[in-house]
Design an enzyme around this catalytic site. Structure first.
Site, PDB file in Angstrom:
ATOM      1  N   MET A 180       1.133  -6.877 -10.087  1.00 33.07           N
ATOM      2  CA  MET A 180       0.690  -7.207  -8.730  1.00 33.07           C
ATOM      3  C   MET A 180      -0.449  -8.206  -8.687  1.00 33.07           C
ATOM      4  SD  MET A 180       1.210  -3.576  -6.809  1.00 33.07           S
ATOM      5  CE  MET A 180       2.846  -2.826  -6.757  1.00 33.07           C
ATOM      6  N   ARG A 181      -0.845  -8.715  -9.835  1.00 34.84           N
ATOM      7  CA  ARG A 181      -1.713  -9.896  -9.853  1.00 34.84           C
ATOM      8  C   ARG A 181      -0.941 -11.133  -9.394  1.00 34.84           C
ATOM      9  NH1 ARG A 181      -6.558  -9.154 -12.569  1.00 34.84           N
ATOM     10  NH2 ARG A 181      -6.716  -7.201 -13.748  1.00 34.84           N
ATOM     11  N   ALA A 191      12.851 -18.034  -6.633  1.00 31.95           N
ATOM     12  CA  ALA A 191      12.979 -18.579  -7.987  1.00 31.95           C
ATOM     13  C   ALA A 191      11.680 -19.208  -8.473  1.00 31.95           C
ATOM     14  CB  ALA A 191      14.111 -19.603  -8.034  1.00 31.95           C
ATOM     15  N   ARG A 192      10.972 -19.871  -7.577  1.00 30.60           N
ATOM     16  CA  ARG A 192       9.726 -20.520  -7.994  1.00 30.60           C
ATOM     17  C   ARG A 192       8.680 -19.490  -8.406  1.00 30.60           C
ATOM     18  NH1 ARG A 192       6.067 -24.797  -4.413  1.00 30.60           N
ATOM     19  NH2 ARG A 192       5.068 -25.829  -6.196  1.00 30.60           N
ATOM     20  N   ARG A 228       4.362 -14.103 -18.347  1.00 33.41           N
ATOM     21  CA  ARG A 228       4.620 -12.729 -18.780  1.00 33.41           C
ATOM     22  C   ARG A 228       5.740 -12.590 -19.801  1.00 33.41           C
ATOM     23  NH1 ARG A 228      -0.130 -10.432 -17.405  1.00 33.41           N
ATOM     24  NH2 ARG A 228      -0.590 -10.755 -15.176  1.00 33.41           N
TER      25      ARG A 228
END
Length: 246
Positions: free
Chosen positions: A91-92, A190-191, A200
Site C-alpha cells: 500500500m505504499r 497497466a501503468r 517489487r
C-alpha cells in the site's frame, strides 16, 4: 514450545501468497486507441483494424519514449491473500491503485499466519543498500518455525481471551502480529502495475536493479502472469525496454 490452554483454537501456518484476477477491462487495443486519438481524433477506433505489426511498433514506441498516459485506459482487479507485512509494503503504491482490505474492526480475524518454507533464504549478508540473502541452516529454519508458531499461538490466545471478555474487536486486534494473513481487493491499470513490478520484482531484463522482499515479489509475479495474458504486446514492450514504467 509454549504451553497453550487445551481449549485454545488451533492456528494455520501458510507460506504462500495467493492472487486471483477478479475482473478486468484490459487489452492492448486500449493502449492503441488512447494513443491514436492524438492524431486520428474520432477516427481512432478505426485504426485498431490496421496491421498488427504496426500496432506492436506503436506500443513499443510509447514504452520506449515513456508516453505513459495511453497505458492508463484499462483496469485490473485482483483479490490478494497475504500477510499484513506484505500489505504494508503493497500500500505504499498509491498512484493508480485502489484498495479495500479485510477489517479487524468489523469481523473476528482468523488464526492464519505466515511461516517461511524451506526455500526461503533467511540470512542477510552485506550492508544496507548492498546485500544478498543466502540459505539458512537447518537450525535457523527450525528456530524460525518454532519461534513464529509459539508467538502466533500466544498472540491469538490472548486475542481470543479479550474477545471472550467482551473487549471490542478493534481493541483486541492490537496484540496480533504482522504475520497474520489478511485479504484485499487491489485495482490498478497497466501503468501503475508496471511501476509496481519495476520495484517489487527482480528480473534479468531490468535496467534498474530492485531488491524486493521475497513475499511481495511472489504477489508481483502472480499479477504479472495475469497481466501478460491480458496485454501480451504491452508486456513484451515492458520487458524489451528494461522493465521501466513509462
Amino acid at each position: 514450545m509454549t504451553d497453550i490452554p487445551a481449549d485454545d483454537p488451533k492456528i494455520e501456518l501458510r507460506s504462500d501468497i495467493t492472487v486471483e484476477l477478479v475482473k478486468s477491462a484490459a487489452t492492448d487495443s486500449d493502449v492503441l486507441f488512447a494513443a491514436r486519438v492524438s492524431t486520428a481524433g474520432e477516427q481512432s477506433l478505426d485504426e485498431l483494424k490496421k496491421d498488427p505489426e504496426r500496432s506492436k511498433g506503436l506500443i513499443n514506441y510509447l514504452m520506449r519514449d515513456r508516453h505513459g498516459s495511453p497505458f492508463e485506459h484499462n483496469s485490473m482487479t485482483f483479490f490478494v491473500s497475504a500477510p499484513i507485512f506484505v500489505f504494508r509494503e503493497f500500500m505504499r503504491h498509491r498512484v493508480g491503485w485502489s484498495y479495500n482490505e479485510e477489517s479487524g474492526r468489523y469481523r473476528e480475524l482468523q488464526p492464519v499466519f505466515y511461516a517461511p518454507d524451506a526455500s526461503r533464504k533467511l540470512v542477510q549478508q552485506g550492508r544496507p543498500g548492498k546485500y544478498v540473502f543466502v540459505e539458512g541452516t537447518p537450525e535457523q529454519h527450525e528456530l524460525v518455525g518454532s519461534a513464529m508458531e509459539d508467538s502466533y499461538r500466544q498472540a491469538y490466545a490472548t486475542y481470543q481471551q479479550m474477545l471472550a471478555a467482551g473487549v471490542a474487536r478493534e481493541v483486541a486486534r492490537a496484540v496480533l502480529p504482522v504475520g497474520l494473513y489478511s485479504s484485499m481487493y487491489a485495482t490498478c491499470n497497466a501503468r501503475s502495475l508496471m511501476h509496481f513490478l519495476g520495484l517489487r520484482t527482480q528480473h534479468e531484463l531490468a535496467k534498474v536493479p530492485s531488491f524486493p522482499q521475497r513475499e511481495i515479489e511472489m504477489a508481483g509475479e502472480k499479477m504479472e502472469a495475469e497481466w501478460a495474458r491480458l496485454m501480451p504486446l504491452t508486456h513484451a514492450a515492458f520487458n524489451a525496454n528494461g522493465r521501466v514504467a513509462p
